[in-house]
Scaffold this motif. Sequence first.
Motif, PDB file in Angstrom:
ATOM      1  N   ALA A 113     -45.659  28.323  23.487  1.00  0.00           N
ATOM      2  CA  ALA A 113     -46.629  28.195  22.391  1.00  0.00           C
ATOM      3  C   ALA A 113     -46.467  29.334  21.384  1.00  0.00           C
ATOM      4  CB  ALA A 113     -48.045  28.167  22.943  1.00  0.00           C
ATOM      5  N   CYS A 133     -49.702  21.637  17.300  1.00  0.00           N
ATOM      6  CA  CYS A 133     -50.328  20.762  18.305  1.00  0.00           C
ATOM      7  C   CYS A 133     -49.450  19.561  18.628  1.00  0.00           C
ATOM      8  CB  CYS A 133     -51.697  20.283  17.827  1.00  0.00           C
ATOM      9  SG  CYS A 133     -52.926  21.595  17.782  1.00  0.00           S
ATOM     10  N   LEU A 136     -46.505  20.547  20.985  1.00  0.00           N
ATOM     11  CA  LEU A 136     -46.880  20.825  22.377  1.00  0.00           C
ATOM     12  C   LEU A 136     -47.399  19.587  23.098  1.00  0.00           C
ATOM     13  CD1 LEU A 136     -48.437  24.367  21.943  1.00  0.00           C
ATOM     14  CD2 LEU A 136     -46.277  23.803  23.054  1.00  0.00           C
ATOM     15  N   TRP A 141     -47.970  18.913  27.269  1.00  0.00           N
ATOM     16  CA  TRP A 141     -48.935  19.925  27.707  1.00  0.00           C
ATOM     17  C   TRP A 141     -50.343  19.373  27.503  1.00  0.00           C
ATOM     18  CZ3 TRP A 141     -47.127  24.006  30.335  1.00  0.00           C
ATOM     19  CH2 TRP A 141     -45.761  24.281  30.218  1.00  0.00           C
ATOM     20  N   VAL A 146     -53.622  23.285  24.720  1.00  0.00           N
ATOM     21  CA  VAL A 146     -53.095  23.363  23.359  1.00  0.00           C
ATOM     22  C   VAL A 146     -54.202  23.793  22.389  1.00  0.00           C
ATOM     23  CG1 VAL A 146     -52.070  22.034  21.456  1.00  0.00           C
ATOM     24  CG2 VAL A 146     -51.304  21.644  23.813  1.00  0.00           C
TER      25      VAL A 146
END
Length: 156
Positions: A113, A133, A136, A141, A146
């Motif tokens: 991240a 966002c 990920l 995830w 997130v």
Amino acid sequence: MKEKLPVIEAQLKLEHYCSYQERCHQEVVQKCHELGMNTNETDKIVVHLLHHNFLNEERFARTFARGKHRIKNWGKVRIVNELKHRQISAPNIKCALTEIDEDEYLEAFDKLAERHWETLTEKNIQKKKKKFCDYLLRKGWESQLVYQKIVMLSNE
């Protein structure tokens, strides 16, 4: 059109195919069809591979989860979806997720991240957050991880 292989030759090819890397049942059945095997022959070959431990769904699921997490930085959501797509049973999926250490998982998420946030050059903060966002979430995830991370990073 290719000439059909005798069952014994196809069986040997599939033994090699399975010993080269872990395979799921679906991949083996697909390979049998590519080799021109009919349903009965495919069933016999799959039973032989299971009996001689060339094919093991739990072992495949565990290896898959470990590898995709460590090498491709996939999250649990993507791993579960990919295993379901390969028709792996729910107990084996649950078992596969135990291969991922929770501390290692969260550490990998933080590294990924933060690294991704730094690489985004978008000037508009809303667009930057959306790209972050989307990336990920596509990697599988969990959304709450997130969104917590985006709040942390955008407050820095």
